[in-house]
Design a protein around this motif. Sequence first.
Motif, PDB file in Angstrom:
ATOM      1  N   TRP A 137       0.819  -1.216   0.000  1.00 21.43           N
ATOM      2  CA  TRP A 137       0.000   0.000   0.000  1.00 21.43           C
ATOM      3  C   TRP A 137       0.849   1.261   0.000  1.00 21.43           C
ATOM      4  N   ILE A 138       2.023   1.216   0.598  1.00 15.62           N
ATOM      5  CA  ILE A 138       2.933   2.371   0.530  1.00 15.62           C
ATOM      6  C   ILE A 138       3.320   2.646  -0.916  1.00 15.62           C
ATOM      7  N   LYS A 139       3.561   1.579  -1.675  1.00 15.08           N
ATOM      8  CA  LYS A 139       3.953   1.753  -3.077  1.00 15.08           C
ATOM      9  C   LYS A 139       2.866   2.410  -3.917  1.00 15.08           C
ATOM     10  N   VAL A 140       1.602   2.194  -3.540  1.00 18.81           N
ATOM     11  CA  VAL A 140       0.501   2.810  -4.272  1.00 18.81           C
ATOM     12  C   VAL A 140       0.663   4.336  -4.306  1.00 18.81           C
ATOM     13  N   ALA A 141       1.208   4.880  -3.205  1.00 20.07           N
ATOM     14  CA  ALA A 141       1.379   6.342  -3.115  1.00 20.07           C
ATOM     15  C   ALA A 141       2.626   6.845  -3.828  1.00 20.07           C
ATOM     16  N   SER A 142       3.404   5.940  -4.432  1.00 21.28           N
ATOM     17  CA  SER A 142       4.692   6.344  -5.002  1.00 21.28           C
ATOM     18  C   SER A 142       4.676   6.483  -6.521  1.00 21.28           C
ATOM     19  N   ALA A 143       3.501   6.457  -7.134  1.00 22.98           N
ATOM     20  CA  ALA A 143       3.418   6.477  -8.600  1.00 22.98           C
ATOM     21  C   ALA A 143       3.516   7.903  -9.145  1.00 22.98           C
ATOM     22  N   LYS A 144       4.540   8.612  -8.712  1.00 23.33           N
ATOM     23  CA  LYS A 144       4.843   9.950  -9.227  1.00 23.33           C
ATOM     24  C   LYS A 144       6.349  10.043  -9.447  1.00 23.33           C
ATOM     25  N   PRO A 145       6.790  10.768 -10.473  1.00 21.47           N
ATOM     26  CA  PRO A 145       8.223  10.788 -10.803  1.00 21.47           C
ATOM     27  C   PRO A 145       9.137  11.273  -9.685  1.00 21.47           C
ATOM     28  N   ASN A 146       8.615  12.123  -8.783  1.00 24.79           N
ATOM     29  CA  ASN A 146       9.463  12.661  -7.712  1.00 24.79           C
ATOM     30  C   ASN A 146       9.385  11.865  -6.416  1.00 24.79           C
ATOM     31  N   LEU A 147       8.746  10.695  -6.439  1.00 27.12           N
ATOM     32  CA  LEU A 147       8.540   9.927  -5.199  1.00 27.12           C
ATOM     33  C   LEU A 147       9.262   8.575  -5.234  1.00 27.12           C
ATOM     34  N   PHE A 148      10.459   8.576  -5.808  1.00 25.12           N
ATOM     35  CA  PHE A 148      11.235   7.342  -5.802  1.00 25.12           C
ATOM     36  C   PHE A 148      11.532   6.870  -4.384  1.00 25.12           C
ATOM     37  N   TRP A 149      11.765   7.822  -3.468  1.00 25.92           N
ATOM     38  CA  TRP A 149      12.071   7.452  -2.087  1.00 25.92           C
ATOM     39  C   TRP A 149      10.887   6.738  -1.420  1.00 25.92           C
ATOM     40  N   VAL A 150       9.661   7.072  -1.839  1.00 27.24           N
ATOM     41  CA  VAL A 150       8.482   6.407  -1.269  1.00 27.24           C
ATOM     42  C   VAL A 150       8.408   4.962  -1.749  1.00 27.24           C
ATOM     43  N   THR A 151       8.677   4.766  -3.029  1.00 28.67           N
ATOM     44  CA  THR A 151       8.652   3.388  -3.545  1.00 28.67           C
ATOM     45  C   THR A 151       9.764   2.558  -2.916  1.00 28.67           C
ATOM     46  N   MET A 152      10.906   3.196  -2.609  1.00 36.01           N
ATOM     47  CA  MET A 152      11.978   2.494  -1.902  1.00 36.01           C
ATOM     48  C   MET A 152      11.555   2.153  -0.478  1.00 36.01           C
ATOM     49  N   LEU A 153      10.812   3.059   0.171  1.00 35.85           N
ATOM     50  CA  LEU A 153      10.308   2.791   1.524  1.00 35.85           C
ATOM     51  C   LEU A 153       9.338   1.609   1.524  1.00 35.85           C
ATOM     52  N   GLY A 154       8.428   1.585   0.556  1.00 37.94           N
ATOM     53  CA  GLY A 154       7.502   0.459   0.455  1.00 37.94           C
ATOM     54  C   GLY A 154       8.217  -0.848   0.193  1.00 37.94           C
ATOM     55  N   GLN A 155       9.228  -0.792  -0.667  1.00 36.20           N
ATOM     56  CA  GLN A 155       9.995  -1.999  -0.964  1.00 36.20           C
ATOM     57  C   GLN A 155      10.776  -2.470   0.257  1.00 36.20           C
ATOM     58  N   ALA A 156      11.229  -1.526   1.081  1.00 30.79           N
ATOM     59  CA  ALA A 156      11.937  -1.886   2.315  1.00 30.79           C
ATOM     60  C   ALA A 156      11.008  -2.646   3.264  1.00 30.79           C
ATOM     61  N   ALA A 157       9.745  -2.186   3.379  1.00 36.76           N
ATOM     62  CA  ALA A 157       8.780  -2.888   4.227  1.00 36.76           C
ATOM     63  C   ALA A 157       8.520  -4.301   3.703  1.00 36.76           C
ATOM     64  N   SER A 158       8.364  -4.417   2.400  1.00 33.22           N
ATOM     65  CA  SER A 158       8.145  -5.737   1.799  1.00 33.22           C
ATOM     66  C   SER A 158       9.365  -6.634   1.984  1.00 33.22           C
ATOM     67  N   SER A 159      10.549  -6.043   1.943  1.00 30.45           N
ATOM     68  CA  SER A 159      11.767  -6.839   2.115  1.00 30.45           C
ATOM     69  C   SER A 159      11.865  -7.398   3.534  1.00 30.45           C
TER      70      SER A 159
END
Length: 504
Positions: A137-159
């Motif tokens: 669900w964190i990754k859902v909020a990261s679908a913008k070009p300037n939010l790479f850090w958010v997608t990394m945060l979501g991936q960290a939780a999944s990891s």
Amino acid sequence: MEENTTVSKDRSALDAIGNGPHLGAGGPDSAEQLKCSIPIGNGGSVDTTRLYKKRWVIVFLFSAYSLSNAYQWIQYGIISNILIKFYNVDDFAIDWLSMIYMLGYIPFIFPVTWLLDKKGLRVTSLLANVLNCGGAWIKVASAKPNLFWVTMLGQAASSLSQVFILGMPSRLASVWFSADEVSTACSIGVFGNQMGIAIGFLLPPILVPNVDDVDELAYYIRIMFYTSAGVATLIFILVVIVFQEKPELPPSQSQVQARSTPPEENSYMSSILRLLRNKSFMLLMVSYGLNVGCFYSISTLLNRMIIDQYPGEEVNAGRIGLTIVVAGMAGSLICGIWLDKTKTYKQTALAVYVLSLIGMVIYTFTLNLGYLWVVFVTAGTLGFFMTGYLPLGFEFAVELTYPESEGTSSGLLNCSAQIFGIIFTISQGKIIDRWGTFAGNIFLCIFLLIGSILTGLIKSDLRRQKANLQQAEVRTVSVTYRLCDIGEGLRGHSNRPLATAILT
């Protein structure tokens, strides 16, 4: 009167033994097979074991959330060229979306394994699903070009969720399945992870086409994220409702023994130290790490390797990844069934390892021929053996280290795999950038050769199988003595010579 009561009870016991165990109308519906407890002369009994139909629900539910987590691992790497453009980052940043799974595993595996030993399967499963669902669900909020850090945060939780998942197949198989089913059950557990990787290779290139419009691309990426989040949420709800810690009665004699072991004899640190002093296990840990580390590197860099040789073939890169993993799923199941039938752990491990090396060599020398169908065939052959090795390594480790916790041995194997995975992914990526794909694949071939040699040096010691055989022998002797005692009650005279004859 008392003698008649004894004879009546003995006749009932003989009838029960002759007719086998029965479940009345009020008995548990989930019981598939029952081995009943039979009293012996000294007041003890032969331990009761039972198999429950629910074990299949448990293992497939585990496979489902393992699938969801593995999908999230690989969903970035297979469309790396598209995400580089969308987030405006370099190759190495996208590679870290995969490698964070490996890096996160290393520091957390020891506390998570301790938690698995102390709190059991259900608590571990719930925590895994909280993190997996939250990360999606964190990754859902990261679908913008300037939010790479958010997608990394979501991936960290999944990891972090992965840390709770990778060590569970062998533990779950031992807790829920009989001695003749554990390898197959472990293979099914690993099967889910492989299926997730397969879907992760297949779906993202379809869901996220390589378009130039940034807003349109953001829309497609958001659909990809919503899909994985919705599936993760559904599985989380099912785990909360259905997933059970363990069966009421143990499924095998080795589990009977494990349940009867006092907790103070299962010191976590002592167990780790014993494993680190086990030379055969240490050889397996390194060889397993080399094999699985190569698989992680190939999976992470597959898009780059295919696009380098076949420009514009993003969708086929995903299909080649799918071929690798689907072939590996077949290899995993075949290896599991083969091990349950033959118990030839070392011979099978060595054969599969050598064939993985051969498959890697063939893949390396045919990748640049210019024929995609050849790549599909060679990649499938490589995947059948390399990915098929995963459950084999887990089960071989359990055999070499019994009665140590399955979670601890699996955790150490996976820790080795993550370390080598990071090293190989970074190294092969740099080699590809400087010298090309062929040199990068030769790099992996060298380490698979080293792993094959180390596997050949392992001394096979099947401790779990020995424990099950010893318990079976004790059970046979106990039942024989009890039959002789029943004969005494029925005939009114000693029948010890019969017992001696039977035992002889």
